[in-house]
Design an enzyme around this catalytic site. Sequence first.
Site, mmCIF file in Angstrom:
data_model
loop_
_atom_site.group_PDB
_atom_site.id
_atom_site.type_symbol
_atom_site.label_atom_id
_atom_site.label_comp_id
_atom_site.label_asym_id
_atom_site.label_seq_id
_atom_site.Cartn_x
_atom_site.Cartn_y
_atom_site.Cartn_z
ATOM 1 N N GLU A 35 6.719 15.440 -28.176
ATOM 2 C CA GLU A 35 6.920 15.614 -26.231
ATOM 3 C C GLU A 35 7.987 16.193 -26.077
ATOM 4 O OE1 GLU A 35 5.889 15.128 -22.746
ATOM 5 O OE2 GLU A 35 7.592 16.618 -22.796
ATOM 6 N N THR A 42 5.405 13.505 -15.980
ATOM 7 C CA THR A 42 5.408 14.300 -14.472
ATOM 8 C C THR A 42 5.178 12.786 -14.051
ATOM 9 O OG1 THR A 42 4.104 15.741 -14.715
ATOM 10 C CG2 THR A 42 4.347 15.316 -12.838
ATOM 11 N N CYS A 43 4.550 11.896 -14.060
ATOM 12 C CA CYS A 43 4.155 10.414 -13.454
ATOM 13 C C CYS A 43 5.819 9.651 -13.045
ATOM 14 C CB CYS A 43 2.882 9.817 -13.876
ATOM 15 S SG CYS A 43 2.510 8.624 -13.009
ATOM 16 N N CYS A 48 4.838 10.725 -9.639
ATOM 17 C CA CYS A 48 4.418 9.108 -8.274
ATOM 18 C C CYS A 48 5.358 8.196 -8.731
ATOM 19 C CB CYS A 48 3.306 8.388 -9.380
ATOM 20 S SG CYS A 48 2.508 9.705 -10.381
ATOM 21 N N LYS A 51 8.620 10.224 -6.773
ATOM 22 C CA LYS A 51 8.841 10.556 -5.611
ATOM 23 C C LYS A 51 8.357 8.837 -4.579
ATOM 24 C CE LYS A 51 3.773 10.033 -4.711
ATOM 25 N NZ LYS A 51 2.795 10.191 -4.503
ATOM 26 N N TYR A 99 8.813 3.267 -21.751
ATOM 27 C CA TYR A 99 7.882 4.395 -22.669
ATOM 28 C C TYR A 99 7.815 4.748 -24.106
ATOM 29 C CZ TYR A 99 4.307 5.496 -19.151
ATOM 30 O OH TYR A 99 3.309 5.814 -17.924
ATOM 31 N N TYR A 179 -0.866 17.182 -0.680
ATOM 32 C CA TYR A 179 -0.203 15.441 -0.324
ATOM 33 C C TYR A 179 1.142 15.681 -0.768
ATOM 34 C CZ TYR A 179 -0.113 14.678 -5.922
ATOM 35 O OH TYR A 179 -0.454 14.131 -7.316
ATOM 36 N N GLU A 183 3.974 14.101 1.226
ATOM 37 C CA GLU A 183 4.790 13.843 1.422
ATOM 38 C C GLU A 183 6.189 13.961 1.750
ATOM 39 O OE1 GLU A 183 1.591 10.677 -1.243
ATOM 40 O OE2 GLU A 183 3.366 12.619 -2.254
ATOM 41 N N ARG A 200 -0.738 28.400 4.845
ATOM 42 C CA ARG A 200 -2.010 28.455 5.277
ATOM 43 C C ARG A 200 -3.076 28.914 6.860
ATOM 44 N NH1 ARG A 200 -4.517 30.774 -0.435
ATOM 45 N NH2 ARG A 200 -5.195 28.343 -0.919
ATOM 46 N N THR A 313 -2.953 9.645 -11.872
ATOM 47 C CA THR A 313 -2.978 9.023 -13.897
ATOM 48 C C THR A 313 -3.038 8.228 -14.370
ATOM 49 O OG1 THR A 313 -0.693 9.844 -12.925
ATOM 50 C CG2 THR A 313 -0.759 7.730 -13.407
ATOM 51 N N ALA A 343 -4.350 7.897 -2.449
ATOM 52 C CA ALA A 343 -3.906 7.687 -1.631
ATOM 53 C C ALA A 343 -2.865 9.221 -0.935
ATOM 54 C CB ALA A 343 -2.288 6.998 -1.136
ATOM 55 N N HIS A 438 -7.397 -13.032 9.852
ATOM 56 C CA HIS A 438 -6.700 -12.459 10.752
ATOM 57 C C HIS A 438 -5.567 -12.889 11.387
ATOM 58 C CE1 HIS A 438 -6.133 -10.943 15.632
ATOM 59 N NE2 HIS A 438 -5.678 -12.752 15.370
ATOM 60 N N GLU A 443 -8.543 -6.423 9.558
ATOM 61 C CA GLU A 443 -10.081 -6.795 10.240
ATOM 62 C C GLU A 443 -10.998 -6.095 10.126
ATOM 63 O OE1 GLU A 443 -9.313 -10.135 12.785
ATOM 64 O OE2 GLU A 443 -7.594 -8.891 13.048
HETATM 65 C C1 LIG Z 1 5.662 15.032 -7.174
HETATM 66 C C2 LIG Z 1 4.251 14.351 -7.745
HETATM 67 C C3 LIG Z 1 3.488 13.258 -7.043
HETATM 68 C C4 LIG Z 1 2.312 12.910 -7.411
HETATM 69 N N1 LIG Z 1 2.020 11.359 -7.211
HETATM 70 C C5 LIG Z 1 0.905 11.564 -7.376
HETATM 71 C C6 LIG Z 1 0.346 9.679 -7.356
HETATM 72 O O1 LIG Z 1 1.131 9.010 -6.540
HETATM 73 N N2 LIG Z 1 -0.378 9.014 -7.815
HETATM 74 C C7 LIG Z 1 -1.395 9.471 -8.589
HETATM 75 O O2 LIG Z 1 -2.265 9.026 -9.150
HETATM 76 N N3 LIG Z 1 -1.166 10.661 -9.029
HETATM 77 C C8 LIG Z 1 0.625 11.796 -8.695
HETATM 78 N N4 LIG Z 1 0.588 12.443 -9.407
HETATM 79 C C9 LIG Z 1 -0.365 12.756 -10.333
HETATM 80 C C10 LIG Z 1 -0.158 12.336 -11.987
HETATM 81 O O3 LIG Z 1 1.369 12.604 -12.106
HETATM 82 C C11 LIG Z 1 -1.078 13.400 -12.793
HETATM 83 O O4 LIG Z 1 -1.618 13.086 -12.547
HETATM 84 C C12 LIG Z 1 -0.231 12.749 -14.449
HETATM 85 O O5 LIG Z 1 0.916 12.407 -14.401
HETATM 86 C C13 LIG Z 1 -1.102 13.525 -15.412
HETATM 87 O O6 LIG Z 1 -0.685 13.000 -16.546
HETATM 88 P P1 LIG Z 1 -1.148 13.545 -18.065
HETATM 89 O O7 LIG Z 1 -0.857 12.612 -19.125
HETATM 90 O O8 LIG Z 1 -2.041 14.438 -17.650
HETATM 91 O O9 LIG Z 1 0.447 14.956 -17.705
HETATM 92 P P2 LIG Z 1 1.711 14.733 -17.584
HETATM 93 O O10 LIG Z 1 2.167 13.162 -17.250
HETATM 94 O O11 LIG Z 1 2.437 16.219 -16.927
HETATM 95 O O12 LIG Z 1 1.778 14.726 -18.812
HETATM 96 C C14 LIG Z 1 2.654 16.094 -19.797
HETATM 97 C C15 LIG Z 1 3.736 15.966 -21.032
HETATM 98 O O13 LIG Z 1 3.761 17.284 -21.576
HETATM 99 C C16 LIG Z 1 4.603 18.131 -22.279
HETATM 100 N N5 LIG Z 1 4.253 19.170 -22.927
HETATM 101 C C17 LIG Z 1 3.787 20.141 -22.104
HETATM 102 N N6 LIG Z 1 3.698 20.769 -23.485
HETATM 103 C C18 LIG Z 1 4.309 20.555 -24.059
HETATM 104 C C19 LIG Z 1 3.925 21.111 -25.295
HETATM 105 N N7 LIG Z 1 3.785 22.231 -26.093
HETATM 106 N N8 LIG Z 1 4.310 19.999 -26.748
HETATM 107 C C20 LIG Z 1 5.749 18.817 -26.017
HETATM 108 N N9 LIG Z 1 5.030 18.348 -25.049
HETATM 109 C C21 LIG Z 1 4.643 18.990 -24.224
HETATM 110 C C22 LIG Z 1 5.305 17.729 -20.548
HETATM 111 O O14 LIG Z 1 6.427 17.889 -20.487
HETATM 112 C C23 LIG Z 1 4.794 16.622 -20.191
HETATM 113 O O15 LIG Z 1 6.082 15.334 -20.173
HETATM 114 C C24 LIG Z 1 1.796 13.921 -8.780
HETATM 115 C C25 LIG Z 1 2.063 14.533 -9.886
HETATM 116 C C26 LIG Z 1 3.494 14.877 -8.871
HETATM 117 C C27 LIG Z 1 3.848 16.442 -9.189
#
Ligand SMILES: Cc1cc2nc3c(=O)[nH]c(=O)nc-3n(C[C@H](O)[C@H](O)[C@H](O)COP(=O)(O)OP(=O)(O)OC[C@H]3O[C@@H](n4cnc5c(N)ncnc54)[C@H](O)[C@@H]3O)c2cc1C
Length: 461
Positions: A35, A42-43, A48, A51, A99, A179, A183, A200, A313, A343, A438, A443
């Site tokens: 990592e 991201t999540c 997520c 946010k 984690y 979304y 949000e 757009r 996620t 959502a 209710h 409902e």
């Molecule tokens: C603002 C925002 C709000 C969101 N809200 C929601 C929500 O409400 N509900 C929902 O279900 N989803 C939501 N999502 C989407 C969700 O975050 C992603 O779908 C999910 O995190 C994808 O998981 P992943 O494992 O594919 O990638 P990620 O969680 O993006 O993890 C990828 C990881 O790989 C690492 N990485 C990348 N390249 C390399 C490399 N070469 N070497 C080492 N590490 C590397 C990155 O640093 C990152 O930590 C949201 C996304 C954003 C941006």
Amino acid sequence: MSEFDVDLFVIGGGSGGVRAARIAAGYGARVMIAEEYRMGGTCVIRGCVPKKLMVYASHFHQDIEDAAGFGWTIPSASFDWATLIANKDKEIARLEAAYTSNAEKSGVKIVKTRAIFEDAHTLRLATGDSVKAKYVLIATGGAPNHGPAIPGIEHVISSNEVFHLESLPRRILIQGGGYIALEFACIFAGLGSDVTLVYRGDNILRGFDEDVRTHVRSEMEKEGITILTGCTVEKIDKHGQEFTSHLSNGSSVASDQVMFAIGRHPNVANLGLEKAGVAINPNNGGIAVDHFSRTSVDNIYAVGDVTHRTNLTPVAIREGHAFADTVFGKRTVRVDHADIPTAVFSQPEVGTVGLTETQARAQFSHVDIYKASFRPMKATMSGRDTRVLMKLVVDGVSDRVLGCHIVGEGAAEIVQVVGIAVKMKATKADFDATMALHPTAAEELVTMRTPSARHVKAAAE
Ligand SMILES: Cc1cc2nc3c(=O)[nH]c(=O)nc-3n(C[C@H](O)[C@H](O)[C@H](O)COP(=O)(O)OP(=O)(O)OC[C@H]3O[C@@H](n4cnc5c(N)ncnc54)[C@H](O)[C@@H]3O)c2cc1C
């Protein structure tokens, strides 16, 4: 001695990567995960979770206003951005640590560095080390797109930076109609910013049910958000701490921040994919995979946003888990991407599962629509000018509920459960046979007796 240092090397410690790593380790595999930023991905770090914490924060604005109709006097409530950000950061740090320790407890070795391919079995770490792996899982996620390099693009922030602003912008322009844009528009409006949303297309939330799109737009406008559609930001000028965004319709908007949320791209660049022979899906720019998340190279798999299938996620987690079951658990598991509940944490919230009316009418000969728009009970006393939308899309032949679309408080929570019924192929008669609870808004889903529209495809269609 094995010719490999590890059985599985996972690139990316986000939702998909961590789940796959833990499950594979549970099956006895020797697993290493790289990592480059923060564990959780991201999540947890900038998606997520932070946010939703900010959505909660912004909602108090309405709650405090609504309380007056119920007899409460709350003298001059004020909001402190720095406290919100500090408390949010503390919670994110706690989750990141959880984690990390959960992965380590499962026997996964974490390397906090970037990893790229040397060849199909060899990973080069930014530390200079190289690791030989029997299998590799690419779970590198995605990143925000800024679109074309318009003048002043360097002033624009994305969802990555928005979580770390030093102060609450008094005025913010957000470009985007998906979304994430919505949000943040609602978060900032709730916290007291003056918000302009620029998109757009002809209406926000492309891909959602048309009634949902219209309903959400009107509710957001009622809350004071300016929504400008059919135009884009073409240029941004900075004067001191202020920005002027020049739009394609000839107008301009002054603000203290400009944020773009116009889409995300899969993280496929500079990974050495060509050295490993991993192919890109020409249709979406993500890594091409089969139903088992296997790439064009036998020992390399990819899950989550990097495949650009359904970027959520729970989907990344499910794909990561299925990969580990299939490759290390001797249990072939294929992820079903149909009927994924989703959502939008706008205010009011959207919860949706299954087909939109447009999709259903394209696929089915007879489609019945059950729709209700009503003032929620709470609004009768709070005086808030808001309406709830409930909509069921039903196959007129089999009576099966094909889709459910809700806009209103608690929509996401409701749709998570309705999603079970839709997945089980419940019929409208099953909904009708369920006793109403209710007094609730939900409902309405089991009491809508008469279709508001009935669509029958002409034979030639
Ligand atoms: C603002 C925002 C709000 C969101 N809200 C929601 C929500 O409400 N509900 C929902 O279900 N989803 C939501 N999502 C989407 C969700 O975050 C992603 O779908 C999910 O995190 C994808 O998981 P992943 O494992 O594919 O990638 P990620 O969680 O993006 O993890 C990828 C990881 O790989 C690492 N990485 C990348 N390249 C390399 C490399 N070469 N070497 C080492 N590490 C590397 C990155 O640093 C990152 O930590 C949201 C996304 C954003 C941006």
